[in-house]
Scaffold this motif. Sequence first.
Motif, PDB file in Angstrom:
ATOM      1  N   TYR A  95      12.891  96.427 -60.122  1.00  0.00           N
ATOM      2  CA  TYR A  95      14.219  97.032 -59.979  1.00  0.00           C
ATOM      3  C   TYR A  95      15.294  96.292 -60.778  1.00  0.00           C
ATOM      4  CZ  TYR A  95      18.345  98.955 -57.597  1.00  0.00           C
ATOM      5  OH  TYR A  95      19.541  99.553 -57.309  1.00  0.00           O
ATOM      6  N   VAL A  96      15.374  94.980 -60.637  1.00  0.00           N
ATOM      7  CA  VAL A  96      16.409  94.204 -61.327  1.00  0.00           C
ATOM      8  C   VAL A  96      16.262  94.284 -62.850  1.00  0.00           C
ATOM      9  CG1 VAL A  96      17.406  91.910 -61.644  1.00  0.00           C
ATOM     10  CG2 VAL A  96      16.870  92.729 -59.336  1.00  0.00           C
ATOM     11  N   PRO A  97      15.064  94.124 -63.410  1.00  0.00           N
ATOM     12  CA  PRO A  97      14.941  94.279 -64.864  1.00  0.00           C
ATOM     13  C   PRO A  97      15.346  95.676 -65.361  1.00  0.00           C
ATOM     14  CG  PRO A  97      13.077  93.068 -64.042  1.00  0.00           C
ATOM     15  CD  PRO A  97      13.821  93.580 -62.833  1.00  0.00           C
ATOM     16  N   PHE A  98      15.111  96.713 -64.564  1.00  0.00           N
ATOM     17  CA  PHE A  98      15.575  98.055 -64.923  1.00  0.00           C
ATOM     18  C   PHE A  98      17.096  98.064 -65.057  1.00  0.00           C
ATOM     19  CE2 PHE A  98      17.320 101.985 -62.894  1.00  0.00           C
ATOM     20  CZ  PHE A  98      17.202 102.824 -63.999  1.00  0.00           C
ATOM     21  N   LEU A  99      17.790  97.488 -64.097  1.00  0.00           N
ATOM     22  CA  LEU A  99      19.254  97.417 -64.155  1.00  0.00           C
ATOM     23  C   LEU A  99      19.707  96.604 -65.357  1.00  0.00           C
ATOM     24  CD1 LEU A  99      20.060  96.744 -60.382  1.00  0.00           C
ATOM     25  CD2 LEU A  99      20.071  98.949 -61.582  1.00  0.00           C
ATOM     26  N   MET A 100      19.063  95.470 -65.591  1.00  0.00           N
ATOM     27  CA  MET A 100      19.446  94.583 -66.679  1.00  0.00           C
ATOM     28  C   MET A 100      19.144  95.202 -68.050  1.00  0.00           C
ATOM     29  SD  MET A 100      18.403  90.943 -64.989  1.00  0.00           S
ATOM     30  CE  MET A 100      19.234  89.947 -66.212  1.00  0.00           C
ATOM     31  N   LYS A 101      18.062  95.942 -68.152  1.00  0.00           N
ATOM     32  CA  LYS A 101      17.672  96.580 -69.414  1.00  0.00           C
ATOM     33  C   LYS A 101      18.807  97.436 -69.971  1.00  0.00           C
ATOM     34  CE  LYS A 101      14.312 100.020 -71.083  1.00  0.00           C
ATOM     35  NZ  LYS A 101      13.161 100.845 -70.662  1.00  0.00           N
ATOM     36  N   TYR A 102      19.515  98.115 -69.076  1.00  0.00           N
ATOM     37  CA  TYR A 102      20.595  99.008 -69.494  1.00  0.00           C
ATOM     38  C   TYR A 102      21.987  98.442 -69.219  1.00  0.00           C
ATOM     39  CZ  TYR A 102      16.864 102.451 -69.874  1.00  0.00           C
ATOM     40  OH  TYR A 102      15.707 103.120 -70.225  1.00  0.00           O
ATOM     41  N   GLY A 103      22.064  97.246 -68.637  1.00  0.00           N
ATOM     42  CA  GLY A 103      23.353  96.676 -68.288  1.00  0.00           C
ATOM     43  C   GLY A 103      24.059  97.489 -67.218  1.00  0.00           C
ATOM     44  N   ILE A 104      23.296  98.044 -66.311  1.00  0.00           N
ATOM     45  CA  ILE A 104      23.851  98.906 -65.264  1.00  0.00           C
ATOM     46  C   ILE A 104      24.574  98.054 -64.225  1.00  0.00           C
ATOM     47  CG2 ILE A 104      23.311 100.563 -63.437  1.00  0.00           C
ATOM     48  CD1 ILE A 104      20.758 101.256 -65.065  1.00  0.00           C
ATOM     49  N   GLN A 105      25.814  98.391 -63.958  1.00  0.00           N
ATOM     50  CA  GLN A 105      26.590  97.800 -62.858  1.00  0.00           C
ATOM     51  C   GLN A 105      27.093  98.972 -62.044  1.00  0.00           C
ATOM     52  OE1 GLN A 105      29.410  95.320 -65.072  1.00  0.00           O
ATOM     53  NE2 GLN A 105      28.339  93.556 -64.259  1.00  0.00           N
ATOM     54  N   GLN A 106      26.377  99.309 -61.011  1.00  0.00           N
ATOM     55  CA  GLN A 106      26.581 100.538 -60.278  1.00  0.00           C
ATOM     56  C   GLN A 106      27.015 100.309 -58.848  1.00  0.00           C
ATOM     57  OE1 GLN A 106      23.879  98.865 -60.504  1.00  0.00           O
ATOM     58  NE2 GLN A 106      22.775  99.092 -58.610  1.00  0.00           N
ATOM     59  N   ALA A 107      27.713 101.278 -58.308  1.00  0.00           N
ATOM     60  CA  ALA A 107      27.903 101.319 -56.866  1.00  0.00           C
ATOM     61  C   ALA A 107      26.550 101.737 -56.294  1.00  0.00           C
ATOM     62  CB  ALA A 107      28.986 102.328 -56.499  1.00  0.00           C
ATOM     63  N   THR A 108      26.185 101.187 -55.164  1.00  0.00           N
ATOM     64  CA  THR A 108      24.848 101.461 -54.647  1.00  0.00           C
ATOM     65  C   THR A 108      24.811 101.435 -53.133  1.00  0.00           C
ATOM     66  OG1 THR A 108      22.514 100.878 -54.927  1.00  0.00           O
ATOM     67  CG2 THR A 108      24.040  99.057 -54.639  1.00  0.00           C
ATOM     68  N   THR A 109      23.842 102.117 -52.595  1.00  0.00           N
ATOM     69  CA  THR A 109      23.532 102.062 -51.174  1.00  0.00           C
ATOM     70  C   THR A 109      22.019 101.953 -51.057  1.00  0.00           C
ATOM     71  OG1 THR A 109      25.439 103.417 -50.592  1.00  0.00           O
ATOM     72  CG2 THR A 109      23.686 103.281 -48.959  1.00  0.00           C
TER      73      THR A 109
END
Length: 130
Positions: A95-109
């Motif tokens: 999960y974390v590498p997926f976020l980092m791959k795209y530089g995603i900084q998202q609101a999340t639940t």
Amino acid sequence: MEKRTIDPWAWGKNTNSAQAVEVKNVTGTLYCSGQVALDENGVPSSADMRSQLIQTIANLEHLISESGYECNNIVRLNVYTTNTNHFFNTCMDVYVPFLMKYGIQQATTLLEVKGLFATLTVELEATVVK
């Protein structure tokens, strides 16, 4: 499109998300249905949660791309799982590498749910802007 993340608490920097995301000058918004580990024929996976997450991310990436949007513009990403402890213990290295791959900084639940469709254990629901 302009995007600004808001995270007023120091602890928020360690959550792989943002407390809020503001977007301005948006030319489109894509509301993705929850994506799960279905194969190209719509057959649900019976694999372990980690393997399901890998397929779920691939399906989400494909949906977003086919829609003419980009994963780096995900502004909300909700995670539904049948076991949050298991998700944290076996899936964060996916999960974390997926976020980092795209530089995603998202609101999340993150929600633990009693069950998902068939044998599924994890679902991702995204909102993407451009």
